[in-house]
Design a protein around this motif. Sequence first.
Motif, PDB file in Angstrom:
ATOM      1  N   GLU A   1       0.476  11.545   1.111  1.00  0.00           N
ATOM      2  CA  GLU A   1       1.624  11.689   0.208  1.00  0.00           C
ATOM      3  C   GLU A   1       2.427  12.937   0.544  1.00  0.00           C
ATOM      4  OE1 GLU A   1      -0.821   9.600  -3.494  1.00  0.00           O
ATOM      5  OE2 GLU A   1      -0.528  11.771  -3.455  1.00  0.00           O
ATOM      6  N   GLN A   2       3.719  12.870   0.285  1.00  0.00           N
ATOM      7  CA  GLN A   2       4.620  13.993   0.511  1.00  0.00           C
ATOM      8  C   GLN A   2       5.073  14.518  -0.848  1.00  0.00           C
ATOM      9  OE1 GLN A   2       5.615  15.175   3.678  1.00  0.00           O
ATOM     10  NE2 GLN A   2       6.586  16.903   2.631  1.00  0.00           N
ATOM     11  N   TYR A   3       4.883  15.845  -1.077  1.00  0.00           N
ATOM     12  CA  TYR A   3       5.209  16.448  -2.373  1.00  0.00           C
ATOM     13  C   TYR A   3       6.321  17.487  -2.254  1.00  0.00           C
ATOM     14  CZ  TYR A   3       1.254  14.339  -4.770  1.00  0.00           C
ATOM     15  OH  TYR A   3       0.385  13.443  -5.348  1.00  0.00           O
ATOM     16  N   ASP A   4       7.083  17.590  -3.320  1.00  0.00           N
ATOM     17  CA  ASP A   4       8.094  18.641  -3.452  1.00  0.00           C
ATOM     18  C   ASP A   4       7.978  19.207  -4.865  1.00  0.00           C
ATOM     19  OD1 ASP A   4      10.305  20.323  -2.985  1.00  0.00           O
ATOM     20  OD2 ASP A   4      11.669  18.842  -3.858  1.00  0.00           O
ATOM     21  N   LYS A   5       7.538  20.476  -4.956  1.00  0.00           N
ATOM     22  CA  LYS A   5       7.363  21.156  -6.252  1.00  0.00           C
ATOM     23  C   LYS A   5       6.463  20.352  -7.196  1.00  0.00           C
ATOM     24  CE  LYS A   5      11.781  23.608  -6.020  1.00  0.00           C
ATOM     25  NZ  LYS A   5      12.183  23.072  -4.719  1.00  0.00           N
ATOM     26  N   GLY A   6       5.408  19.779  -6.644  1.00  0.00           N
ATOM     27  CA  GLY A   6       4.421  19.079  -7.445  1.00  0.00           C
ATOM     28  C   GLY A   6       4.727  17.628  -7.739  1.00  0.00           C
ATOM     29  N   ILE A   7       5.872  17.120  -7.284  1.00  0.00           N
ATOM     30  CA  ILE A   7       6.272  15.742  -7.565  1.00  0.00           C
ATOM     31  C   ILE A   7       6.183  14.909  -6.289  1.00  0.00           C
ATOM     32  CG2 ILE A   7       8.132  14.242  -8.373  1.00  0.00           C
ATOM     33  CD1 ILE A   7       9.117  16.590 -10.069  1.00  0.00           C
ATOM     34  N   CYS A   8       5.487  13.796  -6.388  1.00  0.00           N
ATOM     35  CA  CYS A   8       5.334  12.918  -5.223  1.00  0.00           C
ATOM     36  C   CYS A   8       6.678  12.291  -4.859  1.00  0.00           C
ATOM     37  CB  CYS A   8       4.309  11.828  -5.533  1.00  0.00           C
ATOM     38  SG  CYS A   8       4.022  10.683  -4.165  1.00  0.00           S
ATOM     39  N   GLN A   9       7.058  12.424  -3.593  1.00  0.00           N
ATOM     40  CA  GLN A   9       8.306  11.848  -3.105  1.00  0.00           C
ATOM     41  C   GLN A   9       8.067  10.486  -2.449  1.00  0.00           C
ATOM     42  OE1 GLN A   9      11.245  13.715  -3.753  1.00  0.00           O
ATOM     43  NE2 GLN A   9       9.653  14.811  -4.920  1.00  0.00           N
ATOM     44  N   THR A  10       7.058  10.424  -1.604  1.00  0.00           N
ATOM     45  CA  THR A  10       6.673   9.167  -0.951  1.00  0.00           C
ATOM     46  C   THR A  10       5.166   9.176  -0.745  1.00  0.00           C
ATOM     47  OG1 THR A  10       6.969  10.081   1.274  1.00  0.00           O
ATOM     48  CG2 THR A  10       8.866   8.963   0.295  1.00  0.00           C
ATOM     49  N   GLY A  11       4.612   7.981  -0.621  1.00  0.00           N
ATOM     50  CA  GLY A  11       3.184   7.877  -0.357  1.00  0.00           C
ATOM     51  C   GLY A  11       2.857   6.557   0.299  1.00  0.00           C
ATOM     52  N   LYS A  12       1.753   6.538   1.024  1.00  0.00           N
ATOM     53  CA  LYS A  12       1.259   5.297   1.596  1.00  0.00           C
ATOM     54  C   LYS A  12      -0.268   5.335   1.559  1.00  0.00           C
ATOM     55  CE  LYS A  12       1.747   7.062   6.346  1.00  0.00           C
ATOM     56  NZ  LYS A  12       2.323   6.815   7.675  1.00  0.00           N
ATOM     57  N   ALA A  13      -0.860   4.194   1.170  1.00  0.00           N
ATOM     58  CA  ALA A  13      -2.309   4.101   1.032  1.00  0.00           C
ATOM     59  C   ALA A  13      -2.823   2.950   1.886  1.00  0.00           C
ATOM     60  CB  ALA A  13      -2.687   3.887  -0.430  1.00  0.00           C
ATOM     61  N   ARG A  14      -3.889   3.231   2.647  1.00  0.00           N
ATOM     62  CA  ARG A  14      -4.499   2.201   3.489  1.00  0.00           C
ATOM     63  C   ARG A  14      -5.719   1.635   2.770  1.00  0.00           C
ATOM     64  NH1 ARG A  14      -8.708   2.106   6.791  1.00  0.00           N
ATOM     65  NH2 ARG A  14      -8.953   4.372   6.736  1.00  0.00           N
ATOM     66  N   GLN A  15      -5.695   0.326   2.523  1.00  0.00           N
ATOM     67  CA  GLN A  15      -6.775  -0.346   1.816  1.00  0.00           C
ATOM     68  C   GLN A  15      -7.930  -0.683   2.766  1.00  0.00           C
ATOM     69  OE1 GLN A  15      -6.014  -0.686  -1.637  1.00  0.00           O
ATOM     70  NE2 GLN A  15      -4.298   0.507  -0.844  1.00  0.00           N
ATOM     71  N   ALA A  16      -9.042  -1.146   2.176  1.00  0.00           N
ATOM     72  CA  ALA A  16     -10.231  -1.466   2.961  1.00  0.00           C
ATOM     73  C   ALA A  16      -9.965  -2.549   3.996  1.00  0.00           C
ATOM     74  CB  ALA A  16     -11.361  -1.879   2.027  1.00  0.00           C
ATOM     75  N   ASP A  17      -9.030  -3.474   3.695  1.00  0.00           N
ATOM     76  CA  ASP A  17      -8.730  -4.565   4.632  1.00  0.00           C
ATOM     77  C   ASP A  17      -7.666  -4.192   5.661  1.00  0.00           C
ATOM     78  OD1 ASP A  17      -6.475  -4.453   3.086  1.00  0.00           O
ATOM     79  OD2 ASP A  17      -6.604  -6.503   2.327  1.00  0.00           O
ATOM     80  N   GLY A  18      -7.250  -2.921   5.654  1.00  0.00           N
ATOM     81  CA  GLY A  18      -6.251  -2.463   6.606  1.00  0.00           C
ATOM     82  C   GLY A  18      -4.824  -2.530   6.105  1.00  0.00           C
ATOM     83  N   THR A  19      -4.593  -3.168   4.949  1.00  0.00           N
ATOM     84  CA  THR A  19      -3.254  -3.255   4.373  1.00  0.00           C
ATOM     85  C   THR A  19      -2.760  -1.865   3.978  1.00  0.00           C
ATOM     86  OG1 THR A  19      -3.769  -5.444   3.480  1.00  0.00           O
ATOM     87  CG2 THR A  19      -1.858  -4.295   2.557  1.00  0.00           C
ATOM     88  N   VAL A  20      -1.488  -1.577   4.251  1.00  0.00           N
ATOM     89  CA  VAL A  20      -0.880  -0.301   3.886  1.00  0.00           C
ATOM     90  C   VAL A  20       0.150  -0.534   2.794  1.00  0.00           C
ATOM     91  CG1 VAL A  20       0.487   1.661   4.676  1.00  0.00           C
ATOM     92  CG2 VAL A  20      -1.251   0.666   6.182  1.00  0.00           C
ATOM     93  N   LEU A  21       0.003   0.189   1.657  1.00  0.00           N
ATOM     94  CA  LEU A  21       0.912   0.069   0.526  1.00  0.00           C
ATOM     95  C   LEU A  21       1.774   1.319   0.430  1.00  0.00           C
ATOM     96  CD1 LEU A  21      -1.581  -1.328  -2.144  1.00  0.00           C
ATOM     97  CD2 LEU A  21       0.008  -2.631  -0.711  1.00  0.00           C
TER      98      LEU A  21
END
Length: 484
Positions: A360-380
């Motif tokens: 995740e990318q943060y600016d002053k404590g607030i998430c700007q963007t994020g990506k999560a990789r699941q167990a099956d390889g899917t990226v959200l």
Amino acid sequence: MKFRVTLFFLLYTFSSFAQTAIYQAFEADSAAEPRGGMPYLTTFLQSNLRKPIAAEAQGIGGRVVVTGIVEPDGRISDVKVVNAFRPDYDREAVRVFALFNAWKPGYKGGKPVRQYVNIPVTFKPNPPFIYENGARVSYFDGADKLIADSSKAQFKQTVPIDSLGIPSGDIVLYKARGKAWKEETRMPLIRKENGVRGASGKSGYLIGYQNGIIQWNGLLVTVDDKGAILRQTYFQDGKRSGTELVYHPTGLVAEKTEEFDDRYVTTSWYTNGQIRQIQSSAKQKINVPTPPDHVLTYWEDTGRQMVKDGAGRAVYQTRTPLPTDTTKFVAFVEEGQYENGFKEGVWKGRYADDSYSYEEQYDKGICQTGKARQADGTVLAYKEVQKQPEFKGGMPALGQFLASNLRYPADAQRARVQGRVFITFVINTDGSIVDAMVLKGVGYGADEEALRVVKSMSGRWHPGYLRGKPVRVKYNLPINFTLQ
């Protein structure tokens, strides 16, 4: 040959004695001290002390001086009382001091050594109260004002509590009838499963009191499947009030959250007593975005301070249940930079088995963007770490739906019954509703009608999300029945 064997034995004995030598502070080149300094040890002691109820009822304060040996690895051993005060305070002082194993050892000749330490443990005085037959007793006048003179009281309240101040029975309010007391009302002690299963496979419990609209009131205690205290929280009409304590399985306080005018300040500790983190969180306000948490300090369990005055890099390690099997746990590691107390730049997290990770990318404590990789390889991909469920169209649409679909039962109208029905339900990952049930009702058909309307909302919700993935969320909804 006999002489040689005897000589070896004498040398061995002397060596063992030298290794177990115990020094006083003035004999060491550098004396042992608590990691972080005495102020943090004092905070630890005051946070963990449980004042015995008999002494608390008398309002007694006092000081016990304890001694122990700081071992070369930073543990404390052989804890004893040096200056006693009273037996129950002495036992409690020894119990708590023995939990603190986060010392910088003393040094002699460049090597860590065993060293005696003496520490005062202070029990602060408090306003006294009446404690009779295992219950706290309070007297009130006709205006519900607390008074000390029982002969002038119109009401008497008894609150059963055990030796640690934990609720142990129903709260009973009595009204004066001449020289006798007659029971007026009773608030039963609630003991309900908390849904968290321990190693035995059995669930722990919530123990406390609820008011007429099922809001927690007073002290709420969470215990595990073996009865050990996990959490203590005070509530006032359903809202958290005062100080909250969370415990490690050893009985040591893991977190202490104190309430202030506009925020909460939470201090946390590792299992060895080493201070972990101090952070502040703003109180939530209706229709106002809540500012991000503000981290002031952070230490590793070794005593190394990583974040100071809100600046530095933190690495958090926790155990979390696996999404595929909640009975199994995996280490979860998160790390990133703090600036001015807020998350800044790139933060990463992953399971130790690499079955899940996020960035995740943060600016002053607030998430700007994020990506999560699941167990099956899917990226959200996502922008909000957590997102609460929402009725399609928002709160105005929810209010309009209830107004259009809710019917006032004829029996309730004839009986002139009004009030709130509380419904609990789970919003599924597809927006459907499951496990709907009445928490608190008013009867006369209103409960059934409220439940019918809630079930008819199924599919009309946007689900909650955690890092881009829809999750099941429990939701409580009050439904008003008011006669025009």
